[in-house]
Design a protein around this motif. Structure first.
Motif, mmCIF file in Angstrom:
data_model
loop_
_atom_site.group_PDB
_atom_site.id
_atom_site.type_symbol
_atom_site.label_atom_id
_atom_site.label_comp_id
_atom_site.label_asym_id
_atom_site.label_seq_id
_atom_site.Cartn_x
_atom_site.Cartn_y
_atom_site.Cartn_z
ATOM 1 N N ASP A 193 32.898 -1.080 -9.313
ATOM 2 C CA ASP A 193 31.911 -1.324 -9.493
ATOM 3 C C ASP A 193 31.466 -0.467 -8.456
ATOM 4 O O ASP A 193 32.089 -0.729 -7.156
ATOM 5 N N TYR A 232 20.126 -0.077 1.700
ATOM 6 C CA TYR A 232 20.530 0.123 0.626
ATOM 7 C C TYR A 232 22.534 1.094 0.262
ATOM 8 O O TYR A 232 22.664 2.040 1.283
ATOM 9 N N TYR A 245 16.992 -2.519 -9.075
ATOM 10 C CA TYR A 245 16.813 -1.388 -9.523
ATOM 11 C C TYR A 245 16.147 -1.503 -11.118
ATOM 12 O O TYR A 245 16.363 -1.760 -11.762
HETATM 13 P P1 AHM Z 1 28.465 2.789 -11.556
HETATM 14 O O1 AHM Z 1 28.590 0.602 -12.562
HETATM 15 O O2 AHM Z 1 28.717 3.016 -12.089
HETATM 16 O O3 AHM Z 1 29.063 2.133 -10.246
HETATM 17 O O4 AHM Z 1 27.027 1.705 -11.434
HETATM 18 C C1 AHM Z 1 26.306 1.410 -10.434
HETATM 19 C C2 AHM Z 1 25.621 1.010 -9.027
HETATM 20 C C3 AHM Z 1 25.853 0.051 -7.872
HETATM 21 O O5 AHM Z 1 26.969 -0.542 -8.075
HETATM 22 C C4 AHM Z 1 25.075 0.239 -7.940
HETATM 23 O O6 AHM Z 1 24.246 -0.475 -7.087
HETATM 24 C C5 AHM Z 1 24.244 1.559 -8.393
HETATM 25 O O7 AHM Z 1 24.838 1.784 -9.534
HETATM 26 C C6 AHM Z 1 23.011 2.669 -7.446
HETATM 27 O O8 AHM Z 1 22.751 3.211 -8.368
HETATM 28 P P2 AHM Z 1 21.983 4.938 -7.760
HETATM 29 O O9 AHM Z 1 23.147 5.395 -7.641
HETATM 30 O O10 AHM Z 1 21.141 5.507 -8.718
HETATM 31 O O11 AHM Z 1 20.704 4.411 -6.550
#
Ligand code: AHM
Ligand code: MG
Length: 332
Positions: free
Chosen positions: A115, A241, A261
């Motif tokens: 992730d 963040y 989120y």
């Molecule tokens: P991903 O599974 O494509 O990596 O997306 C999940 C991630 C999280 O780790 C994070 O908190 C979030 O997306 C961040 O999203 P944003 O870039 O919209 O702030």
């Protein structure tokens, strides 16, 4: 090294296992432990691989085809889990559909193998998240989609691995939360954070504030509240963040805080996935004395309809989650 407890010893000492099974949890966790060591090693080499030895997807100088790190992590976890024969099916962020593996296995896993992948190329912490359930369909048959569509309250265990300045594995089986730090020299995870508890009041809020105007009135009001100067309630809060859920969650678990989120105008159900992002971290948060909410109810009580379903997500210190729920309730 005699006074340290390794993850392997910890499992034996606590005689942890799923109710009614013999040694299956430790077999499963040892698969996760092994894959996370392999991924951790590869994550540490990620900068080298992409900047020096050739970009992912290209051939490197040894003429080897390179795999993207998230695909690599997915393969490693699937391989390790499949080998232990206790799991009948895996659903992963990396696969559109679930994978049916050993029909004789009694458990299913939902996972996000890597992730925060947008952070790989910039040397920022990333993580693996996993969630374990007992299957619903009879042992000996092929796993079905319904086996995966269980509410978070049915989780038997959940955890994450953070690939940060050190690699850590944090998990719960419903008896509190324990954290283990990887010692690369010895190749073992050692108990470094026993019985983790999240502070009830936090001071950190973690949101992609680029989404401020896309968020609902209640969320906007909460952010304004978080930024307001009020020494009596220790405000303003601190904004942090990273953009890697595991890393933001891990920091807030230790220091106290709220990760949010929310639903936005462009993502009406939020961004994060219920089965392998929201629920496992919700289980850990609750086991550490915190809370996880959609803003209007307990995350773990949602009855999932789809494998890759999303949910608005508010997780962390209990008082902060209560506060944002209050703001959201007042927007009606
Ligand atoms: P991903 O599974 O494509 O990596 O997306 C999940 C991630 C999280 O780790 C994070 O908190 C979030 O997306 C961040 O999203 P944003 O870039 O919209 O702030
Ligand atoms: Mg993800």
């Amino acid at each position: 090294m005699t006074d340290v407890t390794t993850l392997g010893e910890f499992i034996i000492e606590k005689q942890m296992d799923f109710p009614g099974s013999s040694g299956e949890f430790s077999r499963l966790l040892s698969a996760i432990r092994l894959a996370s060591k392999i991924v951790s090693q590869q994550v540490n080499k990620a900068g080298l691989l992409s900047n020096i030895l050739g970009a992912a997807g290209n051939e490197n100088i040894q003429g080897e085809q390179q795999q993207k790190l998230d695909v690599y992590a997915n393969d490693q976890f699937i391989k390790a889990i499949t080998k232990r024969k206790v799991v009948c099916g895996i659903t992963s962020e990396e696969n559109d559909d679930f994978l049916a593996i050993n029909n004789e296995g009694s458990y299913i896993i939902a996972m996000d193998p890597l992730d925060g992948s947008s952070n790989i190329d910039v040397n920022v912490s990333i993580g693996t998240i996993f969630s374990i359930y007992k299957r619903i369909s009879p042992v000996g048959t092929t796993v079905t989609k319904e086996d995966f569509l269980q509410p978070g309250t049915a989780q038997l265990a959940a955890g994450y691995v953070i690939y940060g300045s050190s690699t850590m594995l944090v998990y719960t089986t419903g008896n509190g939360v324990n954290g283990f730090t990887y010692d690369p020299g010895m190749g073992v995870f050692v108990l470094s954070h026993p019985d983790m508890k999240i502070p009830q009041k936090g001071k950190i809020y973690s949101m992609n504030e680029g989404n401020f105007y896309k968020s609902s009135k209640g969320v906007q009001e909460f952010i304004k509240y978080a930024q307001k100067i009020d020494p009596d309630t220790d405000r303003p809060y601190t904004g942090r963040y990273i953009g890697s859920l595991v890393a933001d969650f891990h920091r807030n678990l230790i220091k106290g805080g709220l990760y949010l989120y929310p639903a936005t105008t462009s993502s009406p159900n939020g961004k994060l996935r219920l089965l392998y992002e929201c629920n496992p971290l919700a289980f850990i948060a609750e086991q550490a004395g915190g809370k996880a909410s959609t803003g209007r109810g307990r995350i773990m009580e949602i009855m999932p309809k789809e494998l890759h379903q999303r949910a608005p997500y508010f997780v962390g210190s209990e008082d902060m989650v209560n506060k944002i729920e209050e703001f959201i309730a007042n927007e009606d």
